[in-house]
Design a protein around this motif. Sequence first.
Motif, mmCIF file in Angstrom:
data_model
loop_
_atom_site.group_PDB
_atom_site.id
_atom_site.type_symbol
_atom_site.label_atom_id
_atom_site.label_comp_id
_atom_site.label_asym_id
_atom_site.label_seq_id
_atom_site.Cartn_x
_atom_site.Cartn_y
_atom_site.Cartn_z
ATOM 1 N N LEU A 15 14.634 -8.632 -56.478
ATOM 2 C CA LEU A 15 14.622 -9.908 -57.202
ATOM 3 C C LEU A 15 13.688 -9.836 -58.401
ATOM 4 O O LEU A 15 13.950 -10.384 -59.466
ATOM 5 C CB LEU A 15 14.166 -11.042 -56.272
ATOM 6 N N ARG A 16 12.574 -9.163 -58.192
ATOM 7 C CA ARG A 16 11.571 -9.017 -59.231
ATOM 8 C C ARG A 16 12.184 -8.362 -60.479
ATOM 9 O O ARG A 16 11.948 -8.798 -61.607
ATOM 10 C CB ARG A 16 10.456 -8.150 -58.640
ATOM 11 N N SER A 67 15.929 -7.078 -51.714
ATOM 12 C CA SER A 67 14.646 -7.601 -51.219
ATOM 13 C C SER A 67 13.908 -8.239 -52.385
ATOM 14 O O SER A 67 14.399 -8.266 -53.522
ATOM 15 C CB SER A 67 13.805 -6.464 -50.633
ATOM 16 N N SER A 68 12.678 -8.710 -52.126
ATOM 17 C CA SER A 68 11.902 -9.341 -53.201
ATOM 18 C C SER A 68 11.634 -8.349 -54.329
ATOM 19 O O SER A 68 11.516 -8.744 -55.491
ATOM 20 C CB SER A 68 10.589 -9.903 -52.661
ATOM 21 N N ALA A 69 11.564 -7.062 -53.999
ATOM 22 C CA ALA A 69 11.348 -6.050 -55.042
ATOM 23 C C ALA A 69 12.555 -6.012 -55.995
ATOM 24 O O ALA A 69 12.398 -5.827 -57.203
ATOM 25 C CB ALA A 69 11.120 -4.674 -54.414
ATOM 26 N N ASP A 115 15.868 -2.145 -53.122
ATOM 27 C CA ASP A 115 14.626 -2.436 -52.411
ATOM 28 C C ASP A 115 13.451 -1.827 -53.167
ATOM 29 O O ASP A 115 13.589 -1.401 -54.313
ATOM 30 C CB ASP A 115 14.692 -1.921 -50.959
ATOM 31 N N SER A 116 12.286 -1.759 -52.523
ATOM 32 C CA SER A 116 11.099 -1.313 -53.253
ATOM 33 C C SER A 116 11.209 0.150 -53.678
ATOM 34 O O SER A 116 10.617 0.543 -54.678
ATOM 35 C CB SER A 116 9.839 -1.534 -52.411
ATOM 36 N N LEU A 170 10.612 -15.669 -48.746
ATOM 37 C CA LEU A 170 11.956 -15.394 -48.226
ATOM 38 C C LEU A 170 11.942 -15.351 -46.703
ATOM 39 O O LEU A 170 12.774 -15.964 -46.039
ATOM 40 C CB LEU A 170 12.474 -14.050 -48.768
ATOM 41 N N ASP A 188 11.573 -5.120 -43.948
ATOM 42 C CA ASP A 188 11.268 -4.471 -45.221
ATOM 43 C C ASP A 188 10.070 -5.144 -45.913
ATOM 44 O O ASP A 188 9.099 -4.484 -46.321
ATOM 45 C CB ASP A 188 12.528 -4.558 -46.101
ATOM 46 N N GLU A 189 10.130 -6.475 -46.022
ATOM 47 C CA GLU A 189 9.048 -7.190 -46.704
ATOM 48 C C GLU A 189 7.732 -7.023 -45.953
ATOM 49 O O GLU A 189 6.672 -6.803 -46.550
ATOM 50 C CB GLU A 189 9.378 -8.689 -46.819
ATOM 51 N N LEU A 208 15.617 -7.612 -44.186
ATOM 52 C CA LEU A 208 14.703 -8.175 -45.181
ATOM 53 C C LEU A 208 13.326 -8.448 -44.568
ATOM 54 O O LEU A 208 12.299 -8.093 -45.147
ATOM 55 C CB LEU A 208 15.308 -9.471 -45.743
ATOM 56 N N ILE A 226 6.737 -13.384 -62.003
ATOM 57 C CA ILE A 226 7.438 -12.249 -61.409
ATOM 58 C C ILE A 226 6.673 -11.834 -60.160
ATOM 59 O O ILE A 226 5.507 -11.493 -60.240
ATOM 60 C CB ILE A 226 7.552 -11.095 -62.434
#
Lengths: 141, 110
Positions: free
Chosen positions: B57-58, B53-55, B21-22, A113, A46-47, A43, A106
């Motif tokens: 979650l979005r 990932s946050s993508a 993921d994204s 995170l 990736d982020e 994570l 959003i």
Amino acid sequence: MTLREMDVRLPNDLSQMPALVARLDSFAEAADLSPKATHRLQLAVDEFVNNAVDYGYPDGRPGEIGVQVRCADDSVELTLSDDGDPFDPFTAPSPDLDGTLDERRIGGLGVHLIRTLARSFAYRRENGRNVVTLSLARDAA
Amino acid sequence: MQIDRLVEGNTVVTVVKGRLDSSSSPRLDEMLAVIPDGSTAVLLDFEELTYISSAGLRVVLKAAKLARSSSVALAVCSLTPQVHEVFEVSGFSSLIPIHQSRETALASFT
């Protein structure tokens, strides 16, 4: 023999992400990381790589992103660097986590995170590069 | 990532496997953009979701907002501990019902 370190350089596009994900998985397996510790590592990388690619090079110039991972006794030490525009990700405002479903915005969760799941984090600008260092718990249950 | 969709009564179950993921999230986003006519509930089954990932979650948040505005219930089920952790940290666990299994989730809709 346990693989204790990896050091990868990537172009500033996402074409190499699948290969990077596979390398991180192999690294995590060789280092015997728990599923949670592995997920946190994936994570964070990736982020960070996505943010650097999306926002670091607004003029479209080619760049280089570095991902370095090292396993210590009780932690996984991560160093992420890029030659994009100066940006300290940890200055980004925290998202509002208490809102109702209608109020929640959003997006904006990536840095939150990483910051929350890491034991410690730091940013510095060094030799024209953004350098983020993160320490992740190795034995996250 | 693999996405399977099936219908259980009035519930649309979307089963997501692999990495969200994204690069993969736009596919799920597209699928969740439409709630089939006659459905009263949407369930996201994440039993075999290995990564989010946050993508990702979005996309889940967007689907939850759509469900709410359409007066349709939405829940997720069968999260692995590592995916559950991300839901907790992002505050989603207080917004979206999380069930242990598909059975308990389906029972909660009736």
